[in-house]
Design a protein around this motif. Structure first.
Motif, short mmCIF file in Angstrom:
data_model
loop_
_atom_site.label_atom_id
_atom_site.label_comp_id
_atom_site.label_asym_id
_atom_site.label_seq_id
_atom_site.Cartn_x
_atom_site.Cartn_y
_atom_site.Cartn_z
N MET A 15 -17.79 -0.22 -14.81
CA MET A 15 -17.62 1.23 -14.79
C MET A 15 -17.87 1.87 -16.15
SD MET A 15 -14.36 1.43 -12.27
CE MET A 15 -14.11 0.03 -11.20
N SER A 17 -17.79 0.54 -19.18
CA SER A 17 -17.08 0.03 -20.35
C SER A 17 -17.76 -1.21 -20.90
CB SER A 17 -15.63 -0.33 -19.96
OG SER A 17 -15.64 -1.47 -19.14
N GLY A 52 -6.34 3.88 -13.41
CA GLY A 52 -7.64 4.46 -13.77
C GLY A 52 -8.75 4.00 -12.86
N ILE A 53 -8.74 2.71 -12.51
CA ILE A 53 -9.75 2.19 -11.60
C ILE A 53 -9.59 2.83 -10.22
CG2 ILE A 53 -10.57 0.12 -10.40
CD1 ILE A 53 -9.74 -1.48 -12.93
N GLU A 54 -8.36 2.95 -9.75
CA GLU A 54 -8.13 3.57 -8.44
C GLU A 54 -8.60 5.02 -8.44
OE1 GLU A 54 -4.71 4.21 -5.03
OE2 GLU A 54 -4.12 3.34 -6.96
N LYS A 55 -8.30 5.75 -9.50
CA LYS A 55 -8.72 7.16 -9.59
C LYS A 55 -10.25 7.26 -9.58
CE LYS A 55 -8.25 11.22 -12.55
NZ LYS A 55 -7.68 11.75 -13.79
N TYR A 56 -10.92 6.37 -10.31
CA TYR A 56 -12.38 6.33 -10.38
C TYR A 56 -12.99 6.10 -8.99
CZ TYR A 56 -16.97 4.57 -11.92
OH TYR A 56 -18.32 4.36 -12.11
N VAL A 57 -12.45 5.12 -8.26
CA VAL A 57 -12.96 4.79 -6.93
C VAL A 57 -12.73 5.95 -5.97
CG1 VAL A 57 -12.64 3.28 -4.92
CG2 VAL A 57 -12.77 2.29 -7.22
N ALA A 59 -12.39 9.04 -6.55
CA ALA A 59 -13.17 10.22 -6.93
C ALA A 59 -14.66 10.04 -6.65
CB ALA A 59 -12.95 10.54 -8.40
N GLY A 61 -16.59 7.59 -7.94
CA GLY A 61 -17.28 7.08 -9.13
C GLY A 61 -18.18 5.89 -8.90
N THR A 62 -18.06 5.23 -7.75
CA THR A 62 -18.90 4.06 -7.47
C THR A 62 -20.25 4.45 -6.88
OG1 THR A 62 -17.89 3.74 -5.31
CG2 THR A 62 -16.92 2.53 -7.16
#
Length: 127
Positions: A15, A17, A52-57, A59, A61-62
């Motif tokens: 993601m 990083s 943070g990973i959960e929020k990214y997914v 939203a 983000g993938t």
């Protein structure tokens, strides 16, 4: 920090990083299972990273921007991401839909990810 429980087929995305991961490590939370473990992450707690990973997914983000259809649905204590890709006519045409299940366990600070390459695998429950 335990990030991911490994399933038969797994593609890992960091993601954006520069975190390093080691695959096929004995799971710290599930006897007999293998995990992908991250190196130490300075400045963030395990709780913050999983959140943070959960929020990214959740939203979206993938998404890669190449999909003809992209859906994120909360389902069965997790998140189901579905991506449909149309195949150009010169490659035979048609389409393929892949699915990725994300389950987040805040008590274990873990994310379980299952990738299904097509509808057949998804319908059979075979990641």
């Amino acid at each position: 920090l335990y990030l991911v429980r490994v399933h038969r087929r797994f593609g890992l995305c960091t993601m954006g990083s520069s975190i390093s991961f080691t695959a096929a490590v004995d799971s710290p939370s599930e006897a007999g299972a293998k995990s992908i473990m991250s190196d130490a992450i300075d400045g963030r707690s395990a709780e913050e990273l999983v959140a943070g990973i959960e929020k990214y997914v959740r939203a979206g983000g993938t998404a890669r921007g190449l999909e003809t259809k992209f859906d994120v649905v909360s389902k069965d204590f997790g998140v189901l991401v579905s991506q449909r890709f149309d195949i150009p006519g010169f490659l035979g045409g048609g389409s393929n839909t892949c699915h990725t299940w994300y389950r987040f366990d805040t008590q274990k600070n873990a994310a379980e990810i299952q990738f299904y390459a097509n509808e057949v695998c998804f319908d059979r429950g075979e990641p």
